[in-house]
Scaffold this active site. Structure first.
Site, short mmCIF file in Angstrom:
data_model
loop_
_atom_site.label_atom_id
_atom_site.label_comp_id
_atom_site.label_asym_id
_atom_site.label_seq_id
_atom_site.Cartn_x
_atom_site.Cartn_y
_atom_site.Cartn_z
N ASP A 182 0.89 -1.39 0.43
CA ASP A 182 -0.54 -0.03 0.16
C ASP A 182 0.83 1.81 0.09
O ASP A 182 0.28 1.80 -0.96
CB ASP A 182 -0.92 0.08 1.30
N VAL A 183 1.98 1.26 0.87
CA VAL A 183 2.87 2.05 0.33
C VAL A 183 3.36 3.06 -0.22
O VAL A 183 3.18 4.05 -1.02
CB VAL A 183 3.25 2.20 2.62
#
Length: 391
Positions: free
Chosen positions: A180-181
């Site tokens: 996600d990052v």
């Protein structure tokens, strides 16, 4: 619709992205991370939430001093919150009005949701041709559109878990939602590229980012090795597939890592260990030889490194310019960064309520237009319902 619990705070008046308005329909992590980065550099980010709020508002514990989810707080500073119930005419009208006045729209709904509400790129571009529209999906908008985009799932199907963990153990996820990052960073970069293109052409464009593609690109050397040889790498625990010694060792009291990246460093490493002749052994004379003979090398190093404390070794190796470090927990990691003068923590304070939030600082530093940490993550629907175009 949002209630009237708070007025709209002043728009950002500083930052390289001041004057850029972002209608942020995203939730959870990847999208909010991207829009927080935009907000840190001056963009006016309007977080558009359902009546129940972003899912991460309920992801607790832990909570901060105000009782708010620290997960939500980690990716939502410097934003304004407006609640729009898209199932109601008023809520949908407010959302459309926000999107129509935005420079950037960011969304991570399932494919087809934005179209159903008339908030899709094609519809919005009819009245807003300069719009940059960023869509974040798990597996793209075509054959993978129906697959749920959860970080753990992508770490599994994207190969990351297959190379993470002990050789004789089970596949393991990374200790944070890394995919996600990474995807949020790609979305941030893509939006900036699209804004630059708009400066040149006068028209906006679409930015598509997906979690699986972000992970596959981030596999870098492991991916290129697989593509070149046709063989997928196995798990090596904390060892490196192409460098040795480059792994974790146990000292007398705790773990440390040694990251010997070249032959000069290995020679210096051997001197500190008290075995300067070690590089003369043909098994260890070059990095390639050390990788082939990593088990034999580790068998020599383990008893040597267990004879002193980790801090003693790190100090000695650092003075000899051999990369080494303690295995810190997160609190120790922040303290270490502070000892280096990196200022890794920022505190944002709400000027009206005095509520404070401590978060990791933005890692990008611009000397002429630095990031500004203006306000803590907003309470749900904290800003004025009667929205008008302020520009």
């Amino acid at each position: 619709m949002a209630d009237d619990r708070g007025r709209i705070p002043e728009k950002p008046d500083a930052g390289v992205l001041r004057g850029v308005r972002v209608a942020d329909f995203s939730r959870v992590l990847a999208g909010p991370y991207a829009t927080m980065m935009l907000a840190d550099f001056g963009a006016d980010v309007i977080k558009i939430e359902s009546p129940g709020g972003d899912d991460t508002r309920a992801w607790r514990p832990p909570v901060d001093d105000a009782g708010e989810s620290t997960y939500f707080g980690s990716v939502n500073r410097n934003k304004r919150s407006v609640v729009c119930d898209l199932a109601t005419p008023d809520g949908l009208a407010t959302a459309r009005r926000l999107a129509s006045t935005a420079d950037v729209v960011v969304e991570n709904f399932r494919p087809g949701v934005m179209e159903r509400f008339g908030l899709d790129e094609q519809t919005l571009r009819e009245t807003n041709p300069r719009l940059v529209f960023c869509s974040i999906t798990g597996f793209g908008r075509d054959a993978g559109a129906a697959l749920p985009g959860y970080d753990l799932l992508v770490q599994a199907v994207g190969g990351l878990m297959s190379i993470t963990g002990a050789p004789d153990g089970e596949p393991s996820k990374v200790g944070v939602a890394l995919v996600d990052v990474l995807t949020g960073l790609n979305a941030f970069s893509g939006i900036l590229l699209a804004l630059r293109q708009r400066d040149a052409t006068g028209r906006g464009s679409r930015v598509d980012v997906d979690l699986l593609g972000s992970l596959l690109a981030a596999l870098t050397n492991q991916a290129s090795g697989t593509l070149a040889t046709g063989r997928s790498p196995a798990r090596l625990g904390n060892a490196h597939p192409s460098i040795a010694p480059y792994e974790l060792f146990r000292a007398a009291d705790r773990e440390l890592v040694v990251a010997v990246g070249n032959d000069r460093q290995f020679a210096a490493f051997a001197v500190v260990l008290g075995h300067p002749a070690l590089p003369g052994d043909e098994r260890f004379a070059t990095n390639e030889a050390r990788v082939r003979n990593r088990d034999a090398l580790r068998g020599i190093l383990e008893p040597l490194l267990s004879s002193r404390t980790a801090a003693d070794w790190v100090d000695a190796f650092t003075r000899a310019r051999v990369p080494a470090g303690l295995v810190n927990d997160i609190a120790e990691a922040f303290a270490f960064a502070e000892s280096l003068g990196l200022e890794p923590v920022v505190t944002s304070v709400d000027p009206e309520t005095g509520r404070a939030s401590r978060q990791p600082a933005t890692p990008i530093r611009l000397d002429t237009a630095p990031a500004v940490h203006r306000t803590p993550p907003p309470p749900l629907g904290a800003h004025e319902a009667r929205w008008t175009d302020e520009r």
